[in-house]
Scaffold this active site. Structure first.
Site, PDB file in Angstrom:
ATOM      1  N   THR A  16      64.807 -51.462  89.513  1.00 39.00           N
ATOM      2  CA  THR A  16      64.715 -51.957  88.136  1.00 39.00           C
ATOM      3  C   THR A  16      65.812 -51.269  87.318  1.00 39.00           C
ATOM      4  OG1 THR A  16      62.957 -50.338  87.753  1.00 39.00           O
ATOM      5  CG2 THR A  16      62.283 -52.600  88.176  1.00 39.00           C
ATOM      6  N   GLU A  27      66.276 -41.820  84.301  1.00 36.60           N
ATOM      7  CA  GLU A  27      66.891 -42.512  83.173  1.00 36.60           C
ATOM      8  C   GLU A  27      67.530 -41.545  82.175  1.00 36.60           C
ATOM      9  OE1 GLU A  27      63.823 -46.318  83.121  1.00 36.60           O
ATOM     10  OE2 GLU A  27      63.455 -44.594  81.823  1.00 36.60           O
ATOM     11  N   ASN A  47      64.815 -46.119  76.795  1.00 36.21           N
ATOM     12  CA  ASN A  47      63.406 -46.472  76.743  1.00 36.21           C
ATOM     13  C   ASN A  47      62.997 -47.100  75.412  1.00 36.21           C
ATOM     14  OD1 ASN A  47      61.833 -45.522  79.295  1.00 36.21           O
ATOM     15  ND2 ASN A  47      63.381 -43.958  78.924  1.00 36.21           N
ATOM     16  N   LYS A  93      61.837 -46.831  94.829  1.00 38.88           N
ATOM     17  CA  LYS A  93      62.437 -47.165  93.547  1.00 38.88           C
ATOM     18  C   LYS A  93      61.769 -46.338  92.473  1.00 38.88           C
ATOM     19  CE  LYS A  93      61.304 -49.337  90.493  1.00 38.88           C
ATOM     20  NZ  LYS A  93      60.711 -48.947  89.157  1.00 38.88           N
ATOM     21  N   THR A 107      54.157 -41.766  91.680  1.00 35.47           N
ATOM     22  CA  THR A 107      54.558 -42.534  90.515  1.00 35.47           C
ATOM     23  C   THR A 107      55.861 -43.282  90.744  1.00 35.47           C
ATOM     24  OG1 THR A 107      55.522 -40.515  89.705  1.00 35.47           O
ATOM     25  CG2 THR A 107      53.357 -41.054  88.927  1.00 35.47           C
ATOM     26  N   SER A 143      64.097 -55.180  75.390  1.00 36.55           N
ATOM     27  CA  SER A 143      64.989 -56.081  74.632  1.00 36.55           C
ATOM     28  C   SER A 143      66.149 -56.571  75.491  1.00 36.55           C
ATOM     29  CB  SER A 143      65.517 -55.356  73.393  1.00 36.55           C
ATOM     30  OG  SER A 143      66.279 -54.237  73.766  1.00 36.55           O
TER      31      SER A 143
END
Length: 385
Positions: free
Chosen positions: A148, A261, A380, A170, A181, A385
């Site tokens: 993702t 991230e 995040n 992933k 997780t 969006s």
């Protein structure tokens, strides 16, 4: 080849249109046997996605023929329609593979709260296409299809004494323990029964994925699955196999940490001389989840006072005025007071090591986390969006 490195497995990854980028988004991993042994661990979040609810039921008999995974949609909080979508996905795969739907696990990842007839149609079509293109060389394609916000695919393989373990994972955010997780598929051609697979998997995740705490946020879709084909014909030494599985899981966990991230530092928090392993983990996790500490590392500030403040919130057995703290090899705190000057600590490298000596016992543990950055907040805040 990741999950297809062990004998007896085929995989595929295809683009079904779930991602706006047109990149692969549906993966299938199939166990061709002769054994169809399976085990899985799941998020302990009470808010569980539909694929988790399905897979928890399907794994009960310890048999797994295949795993179907999609990115581009979590299928979580989508009501009865979402559970029906998961059920139909397993049924479609089972029909095409000639197996029972109850032996097909399903995994999904992506945005929560979205899902409609178009989503369902794409997942079902992608499942059919992936099964039609299954091959023993399809492991890498499958690993890319489950990404993702990941920037790279995560894979690992290890050869044992006549048997092999492969894996793909992933995850780039919401990496906190309970029980695992992220989405992970592990495969082996070793001869294992369901009880052995379950015990080995839980032992391996306990010291790998459970120690990864990137941002303290627990996802709704997390699942780690182990499938054993028995195609090697070798019954492994239990100790050797468990160690090898833990090594593969740790490799994947570190790859997840390094792709977190927006992170600019990969932080290993090693706690030594604790009264118990649980205490060591609790202390390490308290630092890993401390935003003040994580922000300091982002700013290359060796603020060891924030480490002591964080561990002081735990119930672990230690005297905070006897603790030593080292950062990247420099002991900045000794017996709860200043030691070497802060300017001796170089925090510019991405790899950051924090050593906490509790001085009360012989137990130890390492927890893996990342710093808190502007990029993490931006990514995040704009995720949907």
């Amino acid at each position: 080849m990741s999950v297809t490195a062990p004998r007896g497995f085929e995989a595929a990854g295809v683009a079904a249109g779930l991602k706006a980028t047109g990149k692969p988004d549906v993966a299938v991993v199939v166990n061709r046997g002769p054994l169809k042994t399976g085990a899985a661990v799941f998020t302990s979040n009470r808010a569980k996605a539909n694929p988790i609810l399905w897979s928890q039921q399907a794994i009960a008999d310890g048999v797994v023929e295949a795993v179907v995974l999609n990115s581009g949609g979590a299928n979580c909080f989508t009501g009865p329609f979402g559970f029906q979508t998961t059920h139909q996905t397993a049924e479609r795969a089972a029909e095409l593979l000639g197996v029972s739907a109850g032996d097909v696990l399903v995994c999904s990842t992506g945005l929560i709260g979205t899902g409609d007839e178009v989503f369902r149609a794409k997942v079902l079509a992608g499942t059919a296409e992936a099964i039609a293109t299954l091959s023993a060389d399809g492991g890498d394609d499958a690993a890319h299809a489950i990404m993702t916000t990941d920037t790279v695919a995560k894979t690992s393989t290890l050869a044992g004494d006549g048997w092999t373990i492969g894996g793909m994972a992933k995850g780039a955010g919401m990496l906190a323990p309970g029980l695992a997780t992220m989405l992970v598929v592990l495969t082996t051609d070793a001869v294992l029964d369901a009880a052995q697979a379950d015990a080995h998997l839980r032992a391996a995740t306990r010291v790998s994925f459970d120690r990864l705490d990137s941002d303290g946020c627990m996802s709704t879709n997390d699942q780690v699955t182990l499938m054993a084909s028995g195609a090697s014909g070798v019954e492994p030494d239990p100790t050797a196999f468990r160690a090898a599985l833990a090594e593969v899981c740790t490799s994947l966990a570190i790859q997840l940490q390094c792709d977190a991230e927006g992170a600019s530092h990969d932080i290993s928090i090693e706690v030594i001389h604790a009264a118990s392993e649980d205490d060591a983990v609790e202390v390490g996790r308290s630092v890993a989840r401390n935003n003040l500490f994580k922000a300091a590392v982002f700013g290359n500030d060796p603020n060891w006072g924030r480490v002591l403040a964080a561990i002081g919130t735990t119930g672990a057995d230690f005297d905070p005025y006897a603790v030593d703290v080292s950062m990247n090899g420099v002991r900045v705190c000794s017996d709860g007071g200043p030691d070497r000057p802060r300017d001796e600590v170089d925090l510019t490298p991405r790899a950051t090591h924090v050593l906490i000596d509790l001085k009360v016992g012989d137990a130890s543990a390492t927890v893996y986390t990342n710093d808190l950055t502007h990029d993490y907040v931006h990514e995040n805040s704009a995720y949907a969006s």
